[in-house]
Design an enzyme around this catalytic site. Structure first.
Site, PDB file in Angstrom:
ATOM      1  N   TYR A  71      19.822 -25.220   1.312  1.00 37.56           N
ATOM      2  CA  TYR A  71      19.173 -24.964   0.024  1.00 37.56           C
ATOM      3  C   TYR A  71      17.886 -25.767  -0.095  1.00 37.56           C
ATOM      4  O   TYR A  71      16.878 -25.277  -0.597  1.00 37.56           O
ATOM      5  CB  TYR A  71      20.110 -25.328  -1.141  1.00 37.56           C
ATOM      6  CG  TYR A  71      19.550 -24.867  -2.465  1.00 37.56           C
ATOM      7  CD1 TYR A  71      19.817 -23.580  -2.938  1.00 37.56           C
ATOM      8  CD2 TYR A  71      18.718 -25.693  -3.217  1.00 37.56           C
ATOM      9  CE1 TYR A  71      19.269 -23.138  -4.124  1.00 37.56           C
ATOM     10  CE2 TYR A  71      18.162 -25.253  -4.409  1.00 37.56           C
ATOM     11  CZ  TYR A  71      18.449 -23.974  -4.855  1.00 37.56           C
ATOM     12  OH  TYR A  71      17.898 -23.534  -6.029  1.00 37.56           O
ATOM     13  N   PHE A 123      -7.034  -5.178  -7.776  1.00 34.35           N
ATOM     14  CA  PHE A 123      -5.832  -4.653  -7.125  1.00 34.35           C
ATOM     15  C   PHE A 123      -4.763  -4.581  -8.207  1.00 34.35           C
ATOM     16  O   PHE A 123      -4.746  -5.404  -9.133  1.00 34.35           O
ATOM     17  CB  PHE A 123      -5.367  -5.503  -5.933  1.00 34.35           C
ATOM     18  CG  PHE A 123      -4.175  -4.871  -5.275  1.00 34.35           C
ATOM     19  CD1 PHE A 123      -4.328  -3.706  -4.540  1.00 34.35           C
ATOM     20  CD2 PHE A 123      -2.895  -5.362  -5.461  1.00 34.35           C
ATOM     21  CE1 PHE A 123      -3.228  -3.047  -3.996  1.00 34.35           C
ATOM     22  CE2 PHE A 123      -1.787  -4.718  -4.915  1.00 34.35           C
ATOM     23  CZ  PHE A 123      -1.953  -3.565  -4.175  1.00 34.35           C
ATOM     24  N   THR A 124      -3.872  -3.603  -8.098  1.00 31.41           N
ATOM     25  CA  THR A 124      -2.945  -3.291  -9.192  1.00 31.41           C
ATOM     26  C   THR A 124      -2.136  -4.499  -9.676  1.00 31.41           C
ATOM     27  O   THR A 124      -2.195  -4.868 -10.855  1.00 31.41           O
ATOM     28  CB  THR A 124      -1.984  -2.167  -8.769  1.00 31.41           C
ATOM     29  OG1 THR A 124      -1.407  -2.522  -7.511  1.00 31.41           O
ATOM     30  CG2 THR A 124      -2.708  -0.847  -8.627  1.00 31.41           C
ATOM     31  N   ASP A 215      -7.607 -13.889  -2.686  1.00 25.68           N
ATOM     32  CA  ASP A 215      -6.440 -13.092  -2.329  1.00 25.68           C
ATOM     33  C   ASP A 215      -6.599 -12.906  -0.832  1.00 25.68           C
ATOM     34  O   ASP A 215      -7.346 -12.041  -0.370  1.00 25.68           O
ATOM     35  CB  ASP A 215      -6.435 -11.755  -3.073  1.00 25.68           C
ATOM     36  CG  ASP A 215      -5.201 -10.923  -2.721  1.00 25.68           C
ATOM     37  OD1 ASP A 215      -4.639 -11.137  -1.623  1.00 25.68           O
ATOM     38  OD2 ASP A 215      -4.800 -10.065  -3.525  1.00 25.68           O
ATOM     39  N   LYS A 258       1.782  -8.312   5.113  1.00 28.42           N
ATOM     40  CA  LYS A 258       0.756  -7.542   5.836  1.00 28.42           C
ATOM     41  C   LYS A 258       0.419  -8.237   7.162  1.00 28.42           C
ATOM     42  O   LYS A 258       1.105  -8.028   8.152  1.00 28.42           O
ATOM     43  CB  LYS A 258      -0.498  -7.393   4.968  1.00 28.42           C
ATOM     44  CG  LYS A 258      -0.355  -6.395   3.827  1.00 28.42           C
ATOM     45  CD  LYS A 258       0.367  -6.952   2.636  1.00 28.42           C
ATOM     46  CE  LYS A 258       0.316  -6.032   1.450  1.00 28.42           C
ATOM     47  NZ  LYS A 258       1.184  -6.496   0.365  1.00 28.42           N
ATOM     48  N   ARG A 382      -4.377   6.454  -4.510  1.00 26.40           N
ATOM     49  CA  ARG A 382      -5.128   5.260  -4.908  1.00 26.40           C
ATOM     50  C   ARG A 382      -6.334   5.724  -5.732  1.00 26.40           C
ATOM     51  O   ARG A 382      -7.453   5.738  -5.270  1.00 26.40           O
ATOM     52  CB  ARG A 382      -5.593   4.455  -3.688  1.00 26.40           C
ATOM     53  CG  ARG A 382      -4.478   3.930  -2.803  1.00 26.40           C
ATOM     54  CD  ARG A 382      -3.849   2.621  -3.270  1.00 26.40           C
ATOM     55  NE  ARG A 382      -3.002   2.708  -4.439  1.00 26.40           N
ATOM     56  CZ  ARG A 382      -2.317   1.672  -4.917  1.00 26.40           C
ATOM     57  NH1 ARG A 382      -2.365   0.499  -4.349  1.00 26.40           N
ATOM     58  NH2 ARG A 382      -1.571   1.803  -5.989  1.00 26.40           N
ATOM     59  N   PHE A 449       1.998   4.160 -11.413  1.00 25.35           N
ATOM     60  CA  PHE A 449       1.986   4.954 -10.179  1.00 25.35           C
ATOM     61  C   PHE A 449       3.302   4.900  -9.416  1.00 25.35           C
ATOM     62  O   PHE A 449       3.651   5.818  -8.703  1.00 25.35           O
ATOM     63  CB  PHE A 449       0.843   4.500  -9.261  1.00 25.35           C
ATOM     64  CG  PHE A 449       0.849   3.018  -9.003  1.00 25.35           C
ATOM     65  CD1 PHE A 449       0.198   2.162  -9.875  1.00 25.35           C
ATOM     66  CD2 PHE A 449       1.540   2.483  -7.925  1.00 25.35           C
ATOM     67  CE1 PHE A 449       0.234   0.789  -9.660  1.00 25.35           C
ATOM     68  CE2 PHE A 449       1.566   1.120  -7.700  1.00 25.35           C
ATOM     69  CZ  PHE A 449       0.916   0.263  -8.576  1.00 25.35           C
TER      70      PHE A 449
HETATM   71  C1  P70 Z   1       0.040  -2.308  -0.601  1.00 27.04           C
HETATM   72  C2  P70 Z   1       0.847  -3.528  -1.013  1.00 27.04           C
HETATM   73  C3  P70 Z   1       0.160  -5.627  -2.022  1.00 27.04           C
HETATM   74  C4  P70 Z   1      -0.874  -6.593  -2.367  1.00 27.04           C
HETATM   75  C5  P70 Z   1      -2.206  -6.423  -1.921  1.00 27.04           C
HETATM   76  C6  P70 Z   1      -3.179  -7.349  -2.305  1.00 27.04           C
HETATM   77  C7  P70 Z   1      -4.585  -7.199  -1.865  1.00 27.04           C
HETATM   78  C8  P70 Z   1      -1.581  -8.567  -3.527  1.00 27.04           C
HETATM   79  C9  P70 Z   1      -0.572  -7.684  -3.186  1.00 27.04           C
HETATM   80  C10 P70 Z   1       0.805  -7.933  -3.723  1.00 27.04           C
HETATM   81  C11 P70 Z   1       2.048  -3.221  -1.860  1.00 27.04           C
HETATM   82  C12 P70 Z   1       1.721  -2.508  -3.123  1.00 27.04           C
HETATM   83  C13 P70 Z   1       1.628  -3.209  -4.300  1.00 27.04           C
HETATM   84  C14 P70 Z   1       1.295  -2.542  -5.469  1.00 27.04           C
HETATM   85  C15 P70 Z   1       1.048  -1.188  -5.424  1.00 27.04           C
HETATM   86  C16 P70 Z   1       1.182  -0.471  -4.269  1.00 27.04           C
HETATM   87  C17 P70 Z   1       1.520  -1.147  -3.118  1.00 27.04           C
HETATM   88  N1  P70 Z   1      -0.078  -4.494  -1.556  1.00 27.04           N
HETATM   89  N2  P70 Z   1      -2.841  -8.386  -3.099  1.00 27.04           N
HETATM   90  O1  P70 Z   1       0.694  -1.322  -0.221  1.00 27.04           O
HETATM   91  O2  P70 Z   1       1.633  -8.402  -2.719  1.00 27.04           O
HETATM   92  O3  P70 Z   1       3.346  -6.583  -2.492  1.00 27.04           O
HETATM   93  O4  P70 Z   1       3.693  -8.847  -1.478  1.00 27.04           O
HETATM   94  O5  P70 Z   1       3.814  -8.536  -3.921  1.00 27.04           O
HETATM   95  O6  P70 Z   1      -2.557  -5.400  -1.143  1.00 27.04           O
HETATM   96  O7  P70 Z   1      -1.191  -2.332  -0.601  1.00 27.04           O
HETATM   97  P1  P70 Z   1       3.209  -8.057  -2.653  1.00 27.04           P
END
Ligand code: P70
Length: 459
Positions: A71, A123-124, A215, A258, A382, A449
């Site tokens: 732990y 980013f979303t 990021d 990634k 997207r 989405f």
């Molecule tokens: C994707 C994934 C995650 C992501 C990222 C960047 C530039 C942070 C994160 C978050 C997964 C995804 C997430 C939301 C919508 C669609 C797909 N991207 N910054 O497919 O990281 O997923 O580990 O929490 O691209 O692009 P995590």
């Protein structure tokens, strides 16, 4: 001629099969024309995302067997901390279950209600985590990034004039920090140059005492582009490029899913003791103890090994070139794609692919569903569905980029899979006028989405 040569051989395989045409038609309807809602079983080639979908190496799998599941004080945590120090040069690291866990901790601690977090395109999840503590995210990417045809080599760059304007208008104290994404996802996987990173840091840190937070999710792929395209970096090892990049920041959030070639994991890393202390004391509330942050010991070991492995030049060269291979197969047939081809994905320009559809009929969503129905290849919308609604007016926002992302998992698919995918898209382009648009019939409140549903409208 052959495609990019793989610097590995395959030891384990996972069978996949093409569902029948009838099943594909049923499946996409059952999923409400949303590829996020398809069953993985119904998918032949899964280009939904490069996140958590990569193939680990024998060395990473061997590391999984060395998971120390204590732990507190797991050996693997210290291996990961050391890897972050060696590869990225940050002194402090807080583990999280994945990238958005790190975004949550960073935003919550650095943003006060009413503050701005300018970024090179949204980013979303990043945008949502800025908005939840009461911030907003203005876009300060260069204009070229919004034009799919523009072939600027560093389309992810920040426009310092846009940043200056924000400071003139609101004052530096209104800015919580400057957020710089590597290999900008929503712009098409477009890199930021070292020169731009250096200038942004000088401008922010020296002139205005503002923090710069990266990021750094796709920073290794960004580093490859710097080596490939930026003068003076041709002979510099990727790892040295990465460390220089990170030296122009106060800290970063990182989704390990990634570039670290793993299925789960993330962290926050920083040079700043205060950010470290604050986020480390909070990680225990939301993620887990500060020596695992939501990951198993074995996961941390795989991330530690993957972070190092993902900086190997031969691997990165193959990786980036496989994405380009798919892109060039499409460009040869005049399929409208975002140029130059980015690091992790090929992006189709749905506005040009389906010009007969109004924005209100979600061209990118439509195209993504149509590709699946044609060939069993899963891609991701997207565009306007991802962008969501205006926080104040509640109206749909229609961004300039209305794209379909064909995202390439790392070391998973062969060049033949790329050719199969290209053939499907080329075939679809020939009969594009016959593709009907969609209307949204279910819309969730957050990150719509993922779970929204659609129905076809008559042509
Ligand atoms: C994707 C994934 C995650 C992501 C990222 C960047 C530039 C942070 C994160 C978050 C997964 C995804 C997430 C939301 C919508 C669609 C797909 N991207 N910054 O497919 O990281 O997923 O580990 O929490 O691209 O692009 P995590």
């Amino acid at each position: 001629m052959h495609g990019p040569v793989e610097p590995f051989k395959i030891k384990v395989v996972e069978p996949v099969k093409i569902p029948s045409e009838k099943r594909r038609q049923e499946a996409i309807r059952e999923a409400g024309f949303n590829t996020f809602l398809l069953l993985s079983e119904d998918v032949f080639i899964d280009l939904l995302t490069d996140s958590g979908t990569s193939a680990m190496s024998d060395n990473q799998w061997a590391g999984m067997m060395l998971g120390d599941e204590a732990y507190a004080g797991s050996k693997n945590f210290y291996n990961l901390e050391k890897a972050v120090q060696d590869v990225l040069g940050y002194k402090y690291m807080v583990p999280t279950h994945q990238g958005r866990g790190a975004e949550h901790l960073m935003s919550k601690n650095l943003i006060k209600p009413g503050q701005l977090v300018p970024r090179n395109m949204y980013f979303t999840t990043s945008k949502l985590h800025v908005e939840l503590p009461g911030g907003t995210m203005p876009d300060i990417i260069i204009d070229e990034a919004h034009d799919p045809e523009n072939t600027h080599p560093f389309k992810g760059n920040i426009d310092l004039n846009k940043l200056q304007k924000l400071i003139d208008e609101y004052g530096a104290e209104k800015i919580a920090y400057i957020n710089v994404e590597m290999d900008v996802n929503m712009a098409g996987g477009q890199p930021v140059s070292m020169e731009n990173l250096r200038k942004v840091y000088e401008f922010a840190n020296k002139e205005h005492k503002l923090k710069v937070i990266f990021d750094a999710t796709r920073s290794s792929e960004n580093a490859y582009f710097i080596k490939d395209r930026e003068k003076g970096y041709e002979d510099i090892p990727i790892i040295d490029i990465l460390r220089e990049m990170m030296s122009y920041s106060d800290g970063c959030i990182y989704s390990a899913k990634k570039d670290c070639l793993v299925n789960i994991g993330g962290f926050l890393a920083t040079h700043d003791k205060e950010i470290f202390e604050k986020t480390r004391s909070e990680v225990v509330v939301y993620e887990g103890l500060h020596t695992y942050g939501g990951m198993a010991g074995r996961d941390m070991e795989a991330v530690a090994r993957g972070l190092r492995e993902g900086t190997q030049y031969e691997y990165l060269k193959y990786r980036i070139n496989q994405t380009r291979y798919l892109g060039e197969l499409l460009i040869k047939e005049n399929i409208p794609v975002v140029k130059p081809i980015g690091g992790h994905a090929v992006f189709l320009n749905a506005l040009k692919f389906l010009p007969h559809l109004p924005r209100e009929q979600w061209p990118a969503q439509t195209l993504s569903a149509a590709i699946y129905e044609d060939s069993g290849v899963r891609s991701m919308e997207r565009g306007a569905v991802s962008k969501g609604r205006d926080k104040i007016t509640g109206e749909n926002i229609f961004p300039k980029l209305e794209l379909v992302r064909l995202t390439i998992p790392r070391r998973v698919y062969t060049n033949t899979h790329m050719e199969y995918t290209a053939e499907s898209i080329i075939r679809l382009y020939e009969r594009k006028d016959t593709i009907p648009g969609l209307k949204m019939v279910h819309e969730p409140k957050y990150l719509r989405f993922f779970q929204s549903r659609f129905e076809q409208v008559n042509l």
